[in-house]
Scaffold this motif. Structure first.
Motif, PDB file in Angstrom:
ATOM      1  N   LYS A 360       0.830  -1.208   0.000  1.00 45.84           N
ATOM      2  CA  LYS A 360       0.000   0.000   0.000  1.00 45.84           C
ATOM      3  C   LYS A 360       0.865   1.259   0.000  1.00 45.84           C
ATOM      4  O   LYS A 360       0.601   2.222  -0.727  1.00 45.84           O
ATOM      5  CB  LYS A 360      -0.932  -0.026   1.214  1.00 45.84           C
ATOM      6  N   ILE A 361       1.913   1.267   0.799  1.00 49.13           N
ATOM      7  CA  ILE A 361       2.777   2.445   0.899  1.00 49.13           C
ATOM      8  C   ILE A 361       3.425   2.757  -0.444  1.00 49.13           C
ATOM      9  O   ILE A 361       3.504   3.921  -0.852  1.00 49.13           O
ATOM     10  CB  ILE A 361       3.860   2.214   1.968  1.00 49.13           C
ATOM     11  N   ALA A 362       3.873   1.711  -1.148  1.00 49.02           N
ATOM     12  CA  ALA A 362       4.748   1.909  -2.309  1.00 49.02           C
ATOM     13  C   ALA A 362       4.054   1.758  -3.652  1.00 49.02           C
ATOM     14  O   ALA A 362       4.726   1.812  -4.693  1.00 49.02           O
ATOM     15  CB  ALA A 362       5.912   0.923  -2.233  1.00 49.02           C
ATOM     16  N   SER A 363       2.735   1.608  -3.672  1.00 44.09           N
ATOM     17  CA  SER A 363       2.055   1.261  -4.930  1.00 44.09           C
ATOM     18  C   SER A 363       1.029   2.290  -5.395  1.00 44.09           C
ATOM     19  O   SER A 363       0.319   2.038  -6.371  1.00 44.09           O
ATOM     20  CB  SER A 363       1.342  -0.088  -4.768  1.00 44.09           C
ATOM     21  N   GLN A 364       0.967   3.421  -4.734  1.00 41.56           N
ATOM     22  CA  GLN A 364      -0.068   4.394  -5.081  1.00 41.56           C
ATOM     23  C   GLN A 364       0.388   5.257  -6.256  1.00 41.56           C
ATOM     24  O   GLN A 364       0.753   6.411  -6.103  1.00 41.56           O
ATOM     25  CB  GLN A 364      -0.404   5.262  -3.871  1.00 41.56           C
ATOM     26  N   GLY A 365       0.404   4.682  -7.449  1.00 37.65           N
ATOM     27  CA  GLY A 365       0.874   5.424  -8.597  1.00 37.65           C
ATOM     28  C   GLY A 365       1.015   4.558  -9.830  1.00 37.65           C
ATOM     29  O   GLY A 365       0.208   3.646 -10.072  1.00 37.65           O
ATOM     30  N   THR A 366       2.080   4.802 -10.593  1.00 36.83           N
ATOM     31  CA  THR A 366       2.294   4.175 -11.893  1.00 36.83           C
ATOM     32  C   THR A 366       3.697   3.590 -11.957  1.00 36.83           C
ATOM     33  O   THR A 366       4.669   4.221 -11.515  1.00 36.83           O
ATOM     34  CB  THR A 366       2.119   5.223 -13.011  1.00 36.83           C
ATOM     35  N   PHE A 367       3.807   2.388 -12.501  1.00 34.45           N
ATOM     36  CA  PHE A 367       5.124   1.787 -12.676  1.00 34.45           C
ATOM     37  C   PHE A 367       5.986   2.646 -13.607  1.00 34.45           C
ATOM     38  O   PHE A 367       5.492   3.216 -14.590  1.00 34.45           O
ATOM     39  CB  PHE A 367       5.011   0.387 -13.274  1.00 34.45           C
ATOM     40  N   ILE A 368       7.273   2.732 -13.284  1.00 31.15           N
ATOM     41  CA  ILE A 368       8.244   3.328 -14.187  1.00 31.15           C
ATOM     42  C   ILE A 368       9.342   2.308 -14.431  1.00 31.15           C
ATOM     43  O   ILE A 368       9.559   1.399 -13.634  1.00 31.15           O
ATOM     44  CB  ILE A 368       8.829   4.654 -13.629  1.00 31.15           C
ATOM     45  N   GLN A 369      10.022   2.469 -15.548  1.00 32.65           N
ATOM     46  CA  GLN A 369      11.000   1.469 -15.965  1.00 32.65           C
ATOM     47  C   GLN A 369      12.205   1.428 -15.029  1.00 32.65           C
ATOM     48  O   GLN A 369      12.697   2.471 -14.592  1.00 32.65           O
ATOM     49  CB  GLN A 369      11.479   1.779 -17.387  1.00 32.65           C
ATOM     50  N   ASN A 370      12.666   0.230 -14.740  1.00 26.70           N
ATOM     51  CA  ASN A 370      13.957   0.082 -14.077  1.00 26.70           C
ATOM     52  C   ASN A 370      14.691  -1.129 -14.635  1.00 26.70           C
ATOM     53  O   ASN A 370      14.082  -2.053 -15.162  1.00 26.70           O
ATOM     54  CB  ASN A 370      13.823   0.008 -12.547  1.00 26.70           C
ATOM     55  N   ASN A 371      15.974  -1.080 -14.540  1.00 28.82           N
ATOM     56  CA  ASN A 371      16.822  -2.188 -14.967  1.00 28.82           C
ATOM     57  C   ASN A 371      17.874  -2.423 -13.894  1.00 28.82           C
ATOM     58  O   ASN A 371      18.457  -1.463 -13.388  1.00 28.82           O
ATOM     59  CB  ASN A 371      17.533  -1.858 -16.286  1.00 28.82           C
ATOM     60  N   PHE A 372      18.075  -3.678 -13.537  1.00 27.54           N
ATOM     61  CA  PHE A 372      19.150  -3.955 -12.585  1.00 27.54           C
ATOM     62  C   PHE A 372      19.898  -5.218 -12.980  1.00 27.54           C
ATOM     63  O   PHE A 372      19.323  -6.147 -13.539  1.00 27.54           O
ATOM     64  CB  PHE A 372      18.635  -4.025 -11.150  1.00 27.54           C
ATOM     65  N   THR A 373      21.179  -5.202 -12.701  1.00 30.19           N
ATOM     66  CA  THR A 373      22.047  -6.310 -13.060  1.00 30.19           C
ATOM     67  C   THR A 373      22.747  -6.818 -11.811  1.00 30.19           C
ATOM     68  O   THR A 373      23.654  -6.164 -11.293  1.00 30.19           O
ATOM     69  CB  THR A 373      23.106  -5.869 -14.080  1.00 30.19           C
ATOM     70  N   PRO A 374      22.331  -7.949 -11.281  1.00 32.95           N
ATOM     71  CA  PRO A 374      23.004  -8.475 -10.087  1.00 32.95           C
ATOM     72  C   PRO A 374      24.403  -8.963 -10.417  1.00 32.95           C
ATOM     73  O   PRO A 374      24.663  -9.463 -11.510  1.00 32.95           O
ATOM     74  CB  PRO A 374      22.094  -9.639  -9.669  1.00 32.95           C
ATOM     75  N   GLY A 375      25.300  -8.791  -9.452  1.00 34.40           N
ATOM     76  CA  GLY A 375      26.659  -9.255  -9.643  1.00 34.40           C
ATOM     77  C   GLY A 375      26.719 -10.770  -9.750  1.00 34.40           C
ATOM     78  O   GLY A 375      27.431 -11.324 -10.564  1.00 34.40           O
ATOM     79  N   THR A 376      25.947 -11.459  -8.916  1.00 33.76           N
ATOM     80  CA  THR A 376      25.768 -12.907  -9.024  1.00 33.76           C
ATOM     81  C   THR A 376      24.310 -13.179  -8.699  1.00 33.76           C
ATOM     82  O   THR A 376      23.545 -12.277  -8.367  1.00 33.76           O
ATOM     83  CB  THR A 376      26.668 -13.677  -8.032  1.00 33.76           C
ATOM     84  N   ASN A 377      23.941 -14.415  -8.783  1.00 34.92           N
ATOM     85  CA  ASN A 377      22.534 -14.751  -8.603  1.00 34.92           C
ATOM     86  C   ASN A 377      22.067 -14.457  -7.179  1.00 34.92           C
ATOM     87  O   ASN A 377      22.717 -14.822  -6.203  1.00 34.92           O
ATOM     88  CB  ASN A 377      22.311 -16.238  -8.919  1.00 34.92           C
ATOM     89  N   ILE A 378      20.935 -13.779  -7.074  1.00 31.80           N
ATOM     90  CA  ILE A 378      20.320 -13.506  -5.775  1.00 31.80           C
ATOM     91  C   ILE A 378      18.816 -13.412  -5.993  1.00 31.80           C
ATOM     92  O   ILE A 378      18.355 -12.889  -7.019  1.00 31.80           O
ATOM     93  CB  ILE A 378      20.869 -12.204  -5.131  1.00 31.80           C
ATOM     94  N   ASN A 379      18.046 -13.940  -5.060  1.00 29.83           N
ATOM     95  CA  ASN A 379      16.586 -13.955  -5.177  1.00 29.83           C
ATOM     96  C   ASN A 379      16.036 -12.625  -4.681  1.00 29.83           C
ATOM     97  O   ASN A 379      15.564 -12.506  -3.547  1.00 29.83           O
ATOM     98  CB  ASN A 379      16.019 -15.124  -4.375  1.00 29.83           C
ATOM     99  N   CYS A 380      16.126 -11.628  -5.533  1.00 35.67           N
ATOM    100  CA  CYS A 380      15.748 -10.271  -5.151  1.00 35.67           C
ATOM    101  C   CYS A 380      14.919  -9.652  -6.262  1.00 35.67           C
ATOM    102  O   CYS A 380      15.256  -9.769  -7.439  1.00 35.67           O
ATOM    103  CB  CYS A 380      17.017  -9.448  -4.906  1.00 35.67           C
ATOM    104  N   LYS A 381      13.802  -9.011  -5.900  1.00 31.67           N
ATOM    105  CA  LYS A 381      12.930  -8.345  -6.864  1.00 31.67           C
ATOM    106  C   LYS A 381      12.875  -6.859  -6.542  1.00 31.67           C
ATOM    107  O   LYS A 381      12.855  -6.465  -5.363  1.00 31.67           O
ATOM    108  CB  LYS A 381      11.518  -8.941  -6.795  1.00 31.67           C
ATOM    109  N   ILE A 382      12.828  -6.028  -7.588  1.00 28.02           N
ATOM    110  CA  ILE A 382      12.795  -4.577  -7.410  1.00 28.02           C
ATOM    111  C   ILE A 382      11.702  -3.985  -8.287  1.00 28.02           C
ATOM    112  O   ILE A 382      11.606  -4.308  -9.480  1.00 28.02           O
ATOM    113  CB  ILE A 382      14.152  -3.927  -7.744  1.00 28.02           C
TER     114      ILE A 382
END
Length: 478
Positions: A360-382
């Motif tokens: 609720k805190i972080a979703s009141q709006g519109t998605f914008i583009q992001n790109n991320f490149t992990p250094g190694t595999n990690i189970n992380c979502k942004i």
């Protein structure tokens, strides 16, 4: 001579100290660097590339029809319950579940009856008084499994009258794709048979109450073989395409684990894409009208832990990014998976609730583009959102059980103030003491952010660490 040698070294050390201080002072004093063992993620946000808007009523809760028969549940005297729901923002309540096909409409007042297998007029009135106090509209299930056409039209008429403007849609039956296996219909029952039932009930209700609107088919799991064929034939009669989706199950199965819950779910993505494409082709929306971590009530040690909060927040963001109109987490009572528990006449927030609150805190709006490149595999979502308030909300959900993430964010204004709100607990197995923004929901059902943490900054980026099994929301103010 000794005197001059001593003076020489004093001056030399002084000059070295000045040079060292001068060199250090040229570096930003609030930069954060990776700690040993961190997995570094470089995130680039592109605020000018706008994506999907997140519906204001995306959040939802789902309850059994049988819960309406209990006078101490949906009751305006339960201010803690009301506060807990209102904390989640605007949303949609759904009344249905398995009991909707087993609870018989009684076109009368309850009076002294204690029957929990029958629904009375005052049960409906009490519920909609509660829903009105919360400010959420309702999707309401009608008994197709064991009910008659006469009962359905009578119930729908009374619900419409009682709800006033707080009713969205009627659901006709619950999980009809498994009617053949739960004893409500013969083993040969198919989607075409359900379409026949649907149309009989639809016509009976629409004749009695022409303003009625419908959603469906509320399938349990069979997207390809049931939901899509139903949509192809009945899209003109529904305003919302609905499906149920549980991450795992049944409860008690040895495959139900925290590790599995936190894995990325390709089936969810595939189903959501299929539902989205079908709904768009008929110019309607789709919603996951009932969902949770583990079907059949949830699993202790999984559904009631911090893991469920991480899963829930990611589940919501994933579906929102795939064009979903919203989700309704099923619950009620004190079962393991309920977001809001009710025990000994006390309402409390469970871990999943904190994941919903973070969304609720972080979703009141519109998605914008992001790109991320992990250094190694990690189970992380942004996920990156441009808020309706003009602020930027970056949500990092670290579902990895062991690795801490170090996030470096570029592409956002650097001169602006920022704050970090974290969702965490002692461990991924924690069932209590969950905190969001360094605060817990209080006994009155209220929550407020008490975090004063900010991200590191330099001339081009923001930096923060996100420990394993935690969420961090960084808000860059406009």
């Amino acid at each position: 001579m000794k005197k001059y040698n001593s003076l020489f070294f004093i001056v030399l050390f002084f000059l070295i100290g000045v040079f060292s201080c001068s060199k250090n002072s040229s570096q930003p004093s609030n930069v954060i660097y990776p700690a040993p063992g961190d997995i570094s993620l470089n995130l680039t946000v592109n605020p000018s590339t706008i994506g999907l808007a997140i519906p204001s009523t995306f959040t939802g809760l789902s309850y059994e029809t049988s819960s309406l028969t209990k006078s101490n549940y949906f009751n305006t005297a339960n201010t803690v319950f009301i506060n807990l729901i209102k904390n989640l923002g605007n949303g949609i309540l759904r009344i249905g579940g398995n009991s909707s096909d087993k609870t018989i409409w009684s076109n009368a007042l309850r009076l002294n009856s204690g029957a929990t297998d029958s629904l009375f007029k005052d049960d409906v009135d009490r519920y909609f008084q509660f829903a009105n106090a919360v400010g959420w509209k309702t999707m309401f299930g009608i008994n197709v499994g064991t009910g008659s056409l006469t009962q359905a039209s009578s119930e729908a008429s009374y619900v419409t009258q009682s709800a006033s403007n707080n009713l969205l849609y009627f659901e006709l039956g619950n999980e009809p794709d498994i009617y053949h296996s739960n004893g409500l219909r013969p083993s040969t029952y198919s989607v075409s048979d359900y379409e026949t039932d649907f149309n009989h009930f639809y016509q009976s209700i629409i004749t009695a109450t022409p303003s009625s609107q419908f959603s469906g088919p509320t399938s349990a799991y069979n997207t390809n073989g049931f939901t899509i064929p139903f949509a192809n034939n009945e899209h003109a009669n529904i305003k919302l395409l609905t499906q149920h989706y549980y991450a795992m199950g049944p409860a008690g199965d040895t495959s139900v684990t925290i590790t599995r819950l936190l894995m990325n779910d390709a089936t969810l993505t595939n189903n959501a894409t299929l539902l989205n494409n079908t709904a768009q082709s008929y110019h309607i929306n789709y919603r996951i009208a009932e969902c949770n971590s583990v079907y059949n009530g949830g699993q202790n040690g999984v559904s009631n832990t911090l893991a469920s909060a991480l899963w829930g927040a990611d589940y919501m963001f994933t579906l929102a990014s795939l064009g979903c109109n919203g989700v309704n987490f099923h619950g009620g009572g004190s079962g393991p998976y309920t977001p809001i528990a009710f025990s000994n006449n006390i309402f409390t927030a469970r871990p999943l609730y904190y994941g919903m609150l973070a969304f609720k805190i972080a979703s009141q709006g519109t998605f914008i583009q992001n790109n991320f490149t992990p250094g190694t595999n990690i189970n992380c979502k942004i996920y990156s959102v441009l808020g309706n308030d003009g602020n930027y909300y970056i949500t990092i959900i670290n579902k990895d059980l062991t690795n801490q993430a170090f996030i470096k964010i570029t592409g956002l204004p650097i001169s602006h103030t920022n704050q970090i709100i974290r969702l965490n607990a002692a461990s991924v197995n924690s069932t209590d003491s969950i905190k969001l923004g360094n605060s817990m929901v209080d006994a009155n059902g209220n929550w407020s952010n008490s975090s004063t943490e900010t991200a590191g900054t330099d001339n081009t980026s923001y930096q923060l660490r996100v420990p394993a099994s935690s969420v961090a929301i960084i808000i860059v103010n406009k």
